[in-house]
Design a protein around this motif. Structure first.
Motif, PDB file in Angstrom:
ATOM      1  N   ARG A 157     -43.177   1.016  53.379  1.00 38.64           N
ATOM      2  CA  ARG A 157     -44.078   2.156  53.587  1.00 38.64           C
ATOM      3  C   ARG A 157     -44.910   1.883  54.831  1.00 38.64           C
ATOM      4  NH1 ARG A 157     -47.641   2.506  48.458  1.00 38.64           N
ATOM      5  NH2 ARG A 157     -48.492   4.294  49.596  1.00 38.64           N
ATOM      6  N   LYS A 158     -45.184   2.944  55.604  1.00 35.18           N
ATOM      7  CA  LYS A 158     -45.990   2.792  56.811  1.00 35.18           C
ATOM      8  C   LYS A 158     -47.198   3.717  56.755  1.00 35.18           C
ATOM      9  CE  LYS A 158     -41.670   1.577  58.235  1.00 35.18           C
ATOM     10  NZ  LYS A 158     -40.413   1.931  57.547  1.00 35.18           N
ATOM     11  N   ARG A 159     -48.243   3.310  57.477  1.00 32.11           N
ATOM     12  CA  ARG A 159     -49.463   4.111  57.591  1.00 32.11           C
ATOM     13  C   ARG A 159     -49.944   4.552  56.204  1.00 32.11           C
ATOM     14  NH1 ARG A 159     -52.302   3.720  61.734  1.00 32.11           N
ATOM     15  NH2 ARG A 159     -52.996   5.875  61.660  1.00 32.11           N
ATOM     16  N   ILE A 160     -50.144   3.585  55.337  1.00 28.54           N
ATOM     17  CA  ILE A 160     -50.492   3.859  53.944  1.00 28.54           C
ATOM     18  C   ILE A 160     -51.936   4.336  53.857  1.00 28.54           C
ATOM     19  CG2 ILE A 160     -50.665   2.854  51.639  1.00 28.54           C
ATOM     20  CD1 ILE A 160     -48.642   0.694  52.702  1.00 28.54           C
ATOM     21  N   ARG A 161     -52.143   5.480  53.251  1.00 23.74           N
ATOM     22  CA  ARG A 161     -53.483   6.075  53.153  1.00 23.74           C
ATOM     23  C   ARG A 161     -54.317   5.353  52.096  1.00 23.74           C
ATOM     24  NH1 ARG A 161     -54.726  11.497  53.250  1.00 23.74           N
ATOM     25  NH2 ARG A 161     -54.803  11.371  50.976  1.00 23.74           N
ATOM     26  N   ALA A 162     -55.420   4.757  52.546  1.00 25.15           N
ATOM     27  CA  ALA A 162     -56.339   4.133  51.593  1.00 25.15           C
ATOM     28  C   ALA A 162     -56.909   5.173  50.642  1.00 25.15           C
ATOM     29  CB  ALA A 162     -57.467   3.423  52.336  1.00 25.15           C
ATOM     30  N   ALA A 163     -57.066   6.418  51.116  1.00 25.21           N
ATOM     31  CA  ALA A 163     -57.638   7.484  50.293  1.00 25.21           C
ATOM     32  C   ALA A 163     -56.828   7.741  49.029  1.00 25.21           C
ATOM     33  CB  ALA A 163     -57.753   8.771  51.110  1.00 25.21           C
ATOM     34  N   ASP A 164     -55.530   7.371  49.044  1.00 21.51           N
ATOM     35  CA  ASP A 164     -54.715   7.540  47.840  1.00 21.51           C
ATOM     36  C   ASP A 164     -55.175   6.599  46.728  1.00 21.51           C
ATOM     37  OD1 ASP A 164     -53.224   9.431  49.152  1.00 21.51           O
ATOM     38  OD2 ASP A 164     -51.595   8.069  49.684  1.00 21.51           O
ATOM     39  N   TYR A 165     -55.932   5.561  47.092  1.00 14.69           N
ATOM     40  CA  TYR A 165     -56.358   4.565  46.111  1.00 14.69           C
ATOM     41  C   TYR A 165     -57.883   4.457  45.992  1.00 14.69           C
ATOM     42  CZ  TYR A 165     -51.526   3.145  46.755  1.00 14.69           C
ATOM     43  OH  TYR A 165     -50.163   3.142  46.836  1.00 14.69           O
ATOM     44  N   THR A 166     -58.606   4.941  46.979  1.00 15.96           N
ATOM     45  CA  THR A 166     -60.067   4.796  46.955  1.00 15.96           C
ATOM     46  C   THR A 166     -60.717   6.134  46.642  1.00 15.96           C
ATOM     47  OG1 THR A 166     -60.112   5.052  49.389  1.00 15.96           O
ATOM     48  CG2 THR A 166     -60.052   2.808  48.505  1.00 15.96           C
ATOM     49  N   GLN A 167     -61.018   6.919  47.678  1.00 21.68           N
ATOM     50  CA  GLN A 167     -61.583   8.245  47.439  1.00 21.68           C
ATOM     51  C   GLN A 167     -61.231   9.150  48.606  1.00 21.68           C
ATOM     52  OE1 GLN A 167     -65.799   6.932  47.457  1.00 21.68           O
ATOM     53  NE2 GLN A 167     -66.084   8.405  49.122  1.00 21.68           N
ATOM     54  N   ALA A 168     -61.265  10.443  48.375  1.00 26.37           N
ATOM     55  CA  ALA A 168     -60.942  11.414  49.416  1.00 26.37           C
ATOM     56  C   ALA A 168     -61.852  11.206  50.623  1.00 26.37           C
ATOM     57  CB  ALA A 168     -61.102  12.831  48.872  1.00 26.37           C
ATOM     58  N   GLY A 169     -61.256  11.302  51.797  1.00 31.42           N
ATOM     59  CA  GLY A 169     -62.025  11.156  53.020  1.00 31.42           C
ATOM     60  C   GLY A 169     -62.000   9.763  53.601  1.00 31.42           C
ATOM     61  N   ASP A 170     -61.502   8.777  52.864  1.00 30.77           N
ATOM     62  CA  ASP A 170     -61.413   7.411  53.395  1.00 30.77           C
ATOM     63  C   ASP A 170     -60.432   7.417  54.564  1.00 30.77           C
ATOM     64  OD1 ASP A 170     -61.013   4.716  53.918  1.00 30.77           O
ATOM     65  OD2 ASP A 170     -61.090   4.134  51.807  1.00 30.77           O
ATOM     66  N   PRO A 171     -60.873   7.076  55.781  1.00 33.08           N
ATOM     67  CA  PRO A 171     -59.998   7.182  56.951  1.00 33.08           C
ATOM     68  C   PRO A 171     -59.050   5.999  57.146  1.00 33.08           C
ATOM     69  CG  PRO A 171     -62.160   6.413  57.632  1.00 33.08           C
ATOM     70  CD  PRO A 171     -62.243   6.675  56.147  1.00 33.08           C
ATOM     71  N   LEU A 172     -59.255   4.931  56.384  1.00 27.67           N
ATOM     72  CA  LEU A 172     -58.452   3.725  56.591  1.00 27.67           C
ATOM     73  C   LEU A 172     -56.981   3.978  56.279  1.00 27.67           C
ATOM     74  CD1 LEU A 172     -58.290   0.631  57.126  1.00 27.67           C
ATOM     75  CD2 LEU A 172     -58.679   0.325  54.663  1.00 27.67           C
ATOM     76  N   ARG A 173     -56.115   3.470  57.154  1.00 27.67           N
ATOM     77  CA  ARG A 173     -54.672   3.469  56.899  1.00 27.67           C
ATOM     78  C   ARG A 173     -54.162   2.045  57.092  1.00 27.67           C
ATOM     79  NH1 ARG A 173     -51.598   8.385  56.958  1.00 27.67           N
ATOM     80  NH2 ARG A 173     -52.950  10.206  57.142  1.00 27.67           N
ATOM     81  N   ILE A 174     -53.378   1.580  56.140  1.00 21.11           N
ATOM     82  CA  ILE A 174     -52.817   0.234  56.207  1.00 21.11           C
ATOM     83  C   ILE A 174     -51.465   0.316  56.911  1.00 21.11           C
ATOM     84  CG2 ILE A 174     -52.072  -1.766  54.875  1.00 21.11           C
ATOM     85  CD1 ILE A 174     -55.070  -1.239  54.723  1.00 21.11           C
ATOM     86  N   ASP A 175     -51.207  -0.618  57.815  1.00 20.36           N
ATOM     87  CA  ASP A 175     -50.023  -0.529  58.688  1.00 20.36           C
ATOM     88  C   ASP A 175     -48.719  -0.415  57.915  1.00 20.36           C
ATOM     89  OD1 ASP A 175     -51.406  -0.639  61.145  1.00 20.36           O
ATOM     90  OD2 ASP A 175     -51.644  -2.805  60.940  1.00 20.36           O
ATOM     91  N   CYS A 176     -48.508  -1.275  56.941  1.00 25.25           N
ATOM     92  CA  CYS A 176     -47.232  -1.226  56.222  1.00 25.25           C
ATOM     93  C   CYS A 176     -47.342  -2.003  54.909  1.00 25.25           C
ATOM     94  CB  CYS A 176     -46.102  -1.799  57.079  1.00 25.25           C
ATOM     95  SG  CYS A 176     -46.375  -3.509  57.608  1.00 25.25           S
ATOM     96  N   GLY A 177     -46.326  -1.852  54.070  1.00 28.72           N
ATOM     97  CA  GLY A 177     -46.320  -2.557  52.802  1.00 28.72           C
ATOM     98  C   GLY A 177     -45.083  -2.244  51.994  1.00 28.72           C
TER      99      GLY A 177
END
Length: 271
Positions: A157-177
Motif C-alpha cells: 500500500r502507498k500513501r496510506i492515510r493516517a485519517a483512516d486510523y486517527t480522525q478526519a482531517g489528519d493530513p499525515l500520509r505514510i509512504d508505504c506498508g
C-alpha cells in the motif's frame, strides 16, 4: 541473445486539453501476447509542477497504485490485457491520458521499463555536477528502490492515510506498508535540516497504533527510515529526532538497513 517482443504505452498528464500540452508521467509495459502488464510512474514531478503549479501530485502518485491494482485484477480474472487497458483508458480523466500501444524489443521487462522511463519520462539531467537529491525525497527514493529490487513494491500500500486510523482531517500520509500477521508501515524521515518530521510522526504514532488495532484488529509496527548519522552535520539534532521517535515506539532504521528490510518484506509476502 533472443529479445522479448514487448508493447508499451505512455501515461501523460494533460493540464489543458485545448492547448494539448502534456508531460509524460509513466509507462505501462507488457510482453506481446501476454495478459499481464506492469506500470511505473515518475518520482520527479518538477515538469508537471512547471506546467501546472496547482497540479494534484498526490492524486497522480496514488494513481500508479490504482492502475497496478486494476491491471492485476484483470489478470486474476483471466481477462485479456488489451481490454483491461482499454477500459482503464476510458475511465481516466481528461487530464490523464494513455498513448496507443507501441512495439519494442527488450532484453527483459525490468531493463526495458528502466530504459523507457529514461527515454520518455524522467527529466534530462543537464549537468552531472548538479547537486544530488537529499533530504526526505532521497530517502523515499532509496526506500522505493529497495522494495522494487525485492519485487514487493507493487504489492504494498502507498500513501496510506493516517485519517483512516486517527480522525478526519489528519493530513499525515505514510509512504508505504503491508500486512502480514501485523501491519508494517514505513515512513521516510529526514533529520538532515530539522526534526519537525520526526516530531510530527512521533506525535501521531500512538493514535495510529490504536487506530490500526481498532480497524485492522492487529498490531502496527511503524518504522522510520532516516539518513545514516555520519551524513548529518548536527549530531545533537539527529539524536534528538531519533530519541523522539523511539520514545513513541517507532522503530528507527537508516537507509543502510533497507536491503534487510526489503528482504524481510519479500519473505513475508512470499514473492
Amino acid at each position: 541473445m533472443a529479445r522479448l517482443q514487448c508493447e508499451f504505452s505512455l501515461i501523460r498528464y494533460v493540464p489543458d486539453v485545448v492547448k494539448g500540452e502534456f508531460a509524460n508521467i509513466g509507462v505501462v509495459l507488457r510482453e506481446a501476447g501476454s495478459n499481464s502488464a506492469e506500470v511505473k510512474f515518475t518520482r520527479d514531478w518538477s515538469r508537471v509542477r512547471c506546467m501546472d503549479p496547482n497540479a494534484d501530485t498526490e492524486m497522480l502518485e496514488s494513481l500508479e497504485a490504482e492502475i497496478a491494482a486494476r491491471l492485476a485484477a484483470g489478470v486474476d480474472a483471466k481477462v485479456n490485457a488489451k481490454p483491461v487497458l482499454e477500459t482503464l483508458e476510458d475511465s481516466l480523466s481528461n487530464s490523464v491520458q494513455m498513448t496507443a500501444m507501441r512495439g519494442a524489443l527488450a532484453e527483459n521487462l525490468a531493463a526495458e521499463m528502466g530504459q523507457l522511463m529514461r527515454m520518455y519520462v524522467e527529466p534530462l539531467r543537464v549537468t552531472p555536477a548538479r547537486k544530488r537529491a537529499s533530504g526526505r525525497a532521497a530517502i523515499a527514493g532509496e526506500m522505493r528502490d529497495a522494495f522494487e529490487r525485492a519485487g514487493v513494491w507493487r504489492l504494498m500500500r502507498k500513501r496510506i492515510r493516517a485519517a483512516d486510523y486517527t480522525q478526519a482531517g489528519d493530513p499525515l500520509r505514510i509512504d508505504c506498508g503491508y500486512r502480514n500477521g501485523k501491519v508494517r508501515m514505513f515512513q521516510a524521515v529526514s533529520l538532515e535540516n530539522d526534526v519537525e518530521m520526526a516530531k510530527g510522526l512521533a506525535y501521531s504514532a500512538s493514535a495510529m497504533r490504536e487506530g490500526v488495532a481498532r480497524v485492522e484488529g492487529v498490531e502496527l509496527e511503524l518504522t522510520a527510515i532516516v539518513e545514516p548519522v555520519a551524513s548529518v552535520e548536527d549530531k545533537e539534532q539527529y539524536a534528538f529526532g531519533v530519541t523522539a521517535m523511539e520514545r513513541e515506539m517507532i522503530r528507527v532504521l537508516t537507509t543502510k538497513d533497507l536491503g534487510r528490510v526489503a528482504e524481510t518484506a519479500r519473505r513475508e509476502l512470499k514473492v
